[in-house]
Design an enzyme around this catalytic site. Structure first.
Site, PDB file in Angstrom:
ATOM      1  N   ASP A  95      12.552  -3.051  -1.994  1.00 35.99           N
ATOM      2  CA  ASP A  95      11.756  -4.195  -2.425  1.00 35.99           C
ATOM      3  C   ASP A  95      10.729  -3.910  -3.519  1.00 35.99           C
ATOM      4  O   ASP A  95       9.743  -4.624  -3.651  1.00 35.99           O
ATOM      5  CB  ASP A  95      11.022  -4.764  -1.209  1.00 35.99           C
ATOM      6  CG  ASP A  95      10.276  -3.672  -0.434  1.00 35.99           C
ATOM      7  OD1 ASP A  95       9.973  -2.622  -1.029  1.00 35.99           O
ATOM      8  OD2 ASP A  95      10.007  -3.877   0.766  1.00 35.99           O
ATOM      9  N   GLU A 117      19.172  -1.735   2.336  1.00 36.99           N
ATOM     10  CA  GLU A 117      18.013  -2.172   3.129  1.00 36.99           C
ATOM     11  C   GLU A 117      17.686  -3.637   2.811  1.00 36.99           C
ATOM     12  O   GLU A 117      16.569  -3.995   2.422  1.00 36.99           O
ATOM     13  CB  GLU A 117      16.786  -1.277   2.897  1.00 36.99           C
ATOM     14  CG  GLU A 117      15.743  -1.398   3.996  1.00 36.99           C
ATOM     15  CD  GLU A 117      14.493  -0.556   3.746  1.00 36.99           C
ATOM     16  OE1 GLU A 117      13.674  -0.898   2.886  1.00 36.99           O
ATOM     17  OE2 GLU A 117      14.349   0.471   4.435  1.00 36.99           O
ATOM     18  N   GLU A 131       6.178  -7.189  -2.476  1.00 38.89           N
ATOM     19  CA  GLU A 131       7.480  -6.759  -1.954  1.00 38.89           C
ATOM     20  C   GLU A 131       8.270  -7.873  -1.267  1.00 38.89           C
ATOM     21  O   GLU A 131       9.498  -7.923  -1.377  1.00 38.89           O
ATOM     22  CB  GLU A 131       7.302  -5.580  -0.987  1.00 38.89           C
ATOM     23  CG  GLU A 131       6.933  -4.257  -1.672  1.00 38.89           C
ATOM     24  CD  GLU A 131       5.444  -4.079  -1.898  1.00 38.89           C
ATOM     25  OE1 GLU A 131       4.667  -5.022  -1.631  1.00 38.89           O
ATOM     26  OE2 GLU A 131       5.033  -3.003  -2.346  1.00 38.89           O
ATOM     27  N   HIS A 209      -1.620   3.388   2.495  1.00 41.93           N
ATOM     28  CA  HIS A 209      -1.693   3.316   1.036  1.00 41.93           C
ATOM     29  C   HIS A 209      -1.326   1.944   0.460  1.00 41.93           C
ATOM     30  O   HIS A 209      -1.439   1.735  -0.728  1.00 41.93           O
ATOM     31  CB  HIS A 209      -0.767   4.366   0.420  1.00 41.93           C
ATOM     32  CG  HIS A 209       0.696   4.038   0.554  1.00 41.93           C
ATOM     33  ND1 HIS A 209       1.397   4.291   1.681  1.00 41.93           N
ATOM     34  CD2 HIS A 209       1.552   3.445  -0.318  1.00 41.93           C
ATOM     35  CE1 HIS A 209       2.646   3.887   1.514  1.00 41.93           C
ATOM     36  NE2 HIS A 209       2.767   3.361   0.318  1.00 41.93           N
ATOM     37  N   ARG A 211      -1.112  -1.817  -0.883  1.00 39.54           N
ATOM     38  CA  ARG A 211      -2.074  -2.668  -1.595  1.00 39.54           C
ATOM     39  C   ARG A 211      -2.948  -3.489  -0.651  1.00 39.54           C
ATOM     40  O   ARG A 211      -4.137  -3.659  -0.880  1.00 39.54           O
ATOM     41  CB  ARG A 211      -1.306  -3.689  -2.465  1.00 39.54           C
ATOM     42  CG  ARG A 211      -1.137  -3.311  -3.904  1.00 39.54           C
ATOM     43  CD  ARG A 211      -0.203  -4.308  -4.568  1.00 39.54           C
ATOM     44  NE  ARG A 211       0.618  -3.623  -5.561  1.00 39.54           N
ATOM     45  CZ  ARG A 211       0.451  -3.749  -6.870  1.00 39.54           C
ATOM     46  NH1 ARG A 211      -0.469  -4.543  -7.350  1.00 39.54           N
ATOM     47  NH2 ARG A 211       1.217  -3.090  -7.698  1.00 39.54           N
ATOM     48  N   HIS A 242      -2.190   9.340  -0.114  1.00 36.26           N
ATOM     49  CA  HIS A 242      -1.441   8.942  -1.305  1.00 36.26           C
ATOM     50  C   HIS A 242      -2.302   9.162  -2.552  1.00 36.26           C
ATOM     51  O   HIS A 242      -3.518   8.919  -2.520  1.00 36.26           O
ATOM     52  CB  HIS A 242      -1.090   7.459  -1.144  1.00 36.26           C
ATOM     53  CG  HIS A 242      -0.018   6.971  -2.045  1.00 36.26           C
ATOM     54  ND1 HIS A 242      -0.269   6.604  -3.341  1.00 36.26           N
ATOM     55  CD2 HIS A 242       1.300   6.789  -1.843  1.00 36.26           C
ATOM     56  CE1 HIS A 242       0.873   6.203  -3.895  1.00 36.26           C
ATOM     57  NE2 HIS A 242       1.839   6.311  -3.013  1.00 36.26           N
TER      58      HIS A 242
HETATM   59  N1  UDP Z   1       6.388  11.145   3.164  1.00 31.37           N
HETATM   60  C1  UDP Z   1       6.329  12.447   2.658  1.00 31.37           C
HETATM   61  N2  UDP Z   1       5.102  13.047   2.531  1.00 31.37           N
HETATM   62  C2  UDP Z   1       3.932  12.430   2.872  1.00 31.37           C
HETATM   63  C3  UDP Z   1       3.998  11.094   3.357  1.00 31.37           C
HETATM   64  C4  UDP Z   1       5.239  10.486   3.482  1.00 31.37           C
HETATM   65  O1  UDP Z   1       7.353  13.044   2.338  1.00 31.37           O
HETATM   66  O2  UDP Z   1       2.857  13.037   2.735  1.00 31.37           O
HETATM   67  C5  UDP Z   1       7.712  10.480   3.284  1.00 31.37           C
HETATM   68  C6  UDP Z   1       8.041   9.980   4.680  1.00 31.37           C
HETATM   69  O3  UDP Z   1       8.787  10.943   5.402  1.00 31.37           O
HETATM   70  C7  UDP Z   1       8.851   8.713   4.445  1.00 31.37           C
HETATM   71  C8  UDP Z   1       8.419   8.250   3.065  1.00 31.37           C
HETATM   72  O4  UDP Z   1       7.675   9.317   2.488  1.00 31.37           O
HETATM   73  O5  UDP Z   1      10.233   8.950   4.434  1.00 31.37           O
HETATM   74  C9  UDP Z   1       7.577   7.000   3.158  1.00 31.37           C
HETATM   75  O6  UDP Z   1       7.099   6.691   1.912  1.00 31.37           O
HETATM   76  P1  UDP Z   1       5.873   5.680   1.689  1.00 31.37           P
HETATM   77  O7  UDP Z   1       5.022   5.654   2.897  1.00 31.37           O
HETATM   78  O8  UDP Z   1       5.268   6.102   0.389  1.00 31.37           O
HETATM   79  O9  UDP Z   1       6.569   4.303   1.388  1.00 31.37           O
HETATM   80  P2  UDP Z   1       7.108   3.086   2.266  1.00 31.37           P
HETATM   81  O10 UDP Z   1       8.089   3.632   3.255  1.00 31.37           O
HETATM   82  O11 UDP Z   1       5.950   2.407   2.891  1.00 31.37           O
HETATM   83  O12 UDP Z   1       7.776   2.215   1.256  1.00 31.37           O
END
Ligand code: UDP
Length: 365
Positions: A95, A117, A131, A209, A211, A242
């Protein structure tokens, strides 16, 4: 040989699309990779880990986080690239605005779009923003929708999407999670900070992290973490923060300094998974981490007001706490006191989502 363009730009997109790219390559597709490039620091590490050298990199990082400017920057570049590459189809995941723009550009050129997804909905266009609208727009364009769960499939059916092009596959994040544990370097990637934590000490992993949590909500969350530590001994909180300036400017404030609150740099994917395995409780606003928590049977509390992963709430696996300080403190202390039962609820499949997706693309689409 069918030419398929796979577009990604953020860490989670790379994590979730790598297993799909592997399957495509071993099924004799000509895979062209497009890096839209907005989170370079985090994305770069993923690309190195998975040994991906994007065929095209639009390097939008540093350009802007302004959605108008990002759109203005990316759309013509994607158009040009599609004219050059002339793929038979385009795969986008999730998204992000860049995923939506790739889908839009492909649509303008009548190139079929496959959405990995698909069907996640919070039913609030401003949460998560932008998103929710990005993924709805992609659903309006895609020729095939790979829904991770039955709930996601139902959301698409409710919106009138043709049932013959909706496929429930599981989530490819689970494929990635299993695959990394088979990597040789996995065993050597235990982060130093984990080695320092005594066995009897409880560990809470926090990430925030999005928004929606920038500003006051993140302040509330940080303040809740300090309060939890004040009320609970033998507990350490680890917060890989982040790199976004909106996050960094708050998490390091003097008010939130506590000897047992460790705010650290984002962890490498492999190191992060060692922490996931070791931790007792996860507090997060991340989508992917919620899915990983479910697959690992970890106690999870969600730092969001709205969710597109309704099944985790309905099953009682987790609760939405938003950024309400009192609620975060209360619920976290409650799970810590209850001895932290390992619940099992994993609606995201058993690691074969990418196999299913590529089989469908090859044989049915
Ligand atoms: N992740 C990572 N290192 C970190 C934090 C998260 O490798 O310090 C990985 C985690 O295993 C997951 C992904 O990043 O698979 C999640 O990404 P994020 O939280 O940035 O995005 P969202 O899933 O919310 O889109």
């Amino acid at each position: 040989m069918k030419k398929i363009l796979v577009a990604f730009g953020t860490r989670p997109e790379i994590i979730k699309l790598t297993p799909v790219m592997h399957e495509l390559k071993s099924s004799d597709f000509d895979v062209i990779t497009l890096h839209t490039g907005q989170h370079n620091q985090l994305a770069e590490e993923m690309l190195q880990l998975f040994r991906i050298e994007p065929n095209y990199d639009l390097k939008s990082m540093g350009t802007t986080s302004d959605l108008f400017e990002l759109t203005e920057f990316l759309l013509p570049k994607i158009k040009q690239l599609l004219y050059t590459v002339k793929p038979d189809s385009v795969i986008v995941q999730g998204d992000t605005t860049s995923a939506f723009l790739c889908a839009l550009a492909a649509f303008y050129l009548k190139i079929p779009v496959y959405h990995v997804e698909a069907g996640l909905r919070s039913f609030d266009i401003y949460n998560p923003f932008p998103e929710e609208v990005n993924r709805k727009q992609i659903s309006g364009i895609a020729s095939a929708h790979f829904a991770p769960t039955s709930q996601a499939k139902q959301n698409l059916l409710n919106e009138g999407v043709d049932p013959s092009v909706i496929f429930e596959t599981g989530n490819t994040v689970i494929d990635a999670l299993y695959k990394i544990k088979e990597l040789k370097q996995y065993a050597n990637s235990v982060p130093e900070i984990l080695r320092e934590i005594p066995e009897e000490e409880k560990l809470i992993l926090v990430t925030a992290h999005r928004r929606e949590n920038h500003g006051e909500p993140l302040e509330q969350i940080m303040s809740a973490l300090v309060e939890i530590l004040d009320q609970h001994e033998q507990l350490l909180i680890l917060f890989p923060a982040h790199p976004s300036p909106a996050v960094q400017e708050i998490v390091h404030l003097e008010d939130y300094k506590h000897p047992r609150l460790k705010v650290i740099q984002p962890l490498s994917y492999l190191s992060f998974h060692h922490v996931l395995d070791r931790c007792d409780v996860i507090l997060t606003d991340s989508g992917g981490i919620q899915e990983e928590a479910a697959a690992l049977g970890k106690t999870l509390l969600v730092l969001r007001e709205k969710t597109e992963r309704q099944e985790l709430i309905e099953s009682g696996f987790t609760k939405l706490l938003g950024s309400d300080k009192k609620l975060i403190v209360k619920e976290t202390l409650k799970v810590l006191a209850s001895g932290i039962s390992r619940q099992k609820f994993n609606p995201y499949g058993n690691g074969d989502a990418s196999k299913k997706i590529v089989h469908l693309i090859k044989n049915q689409l």
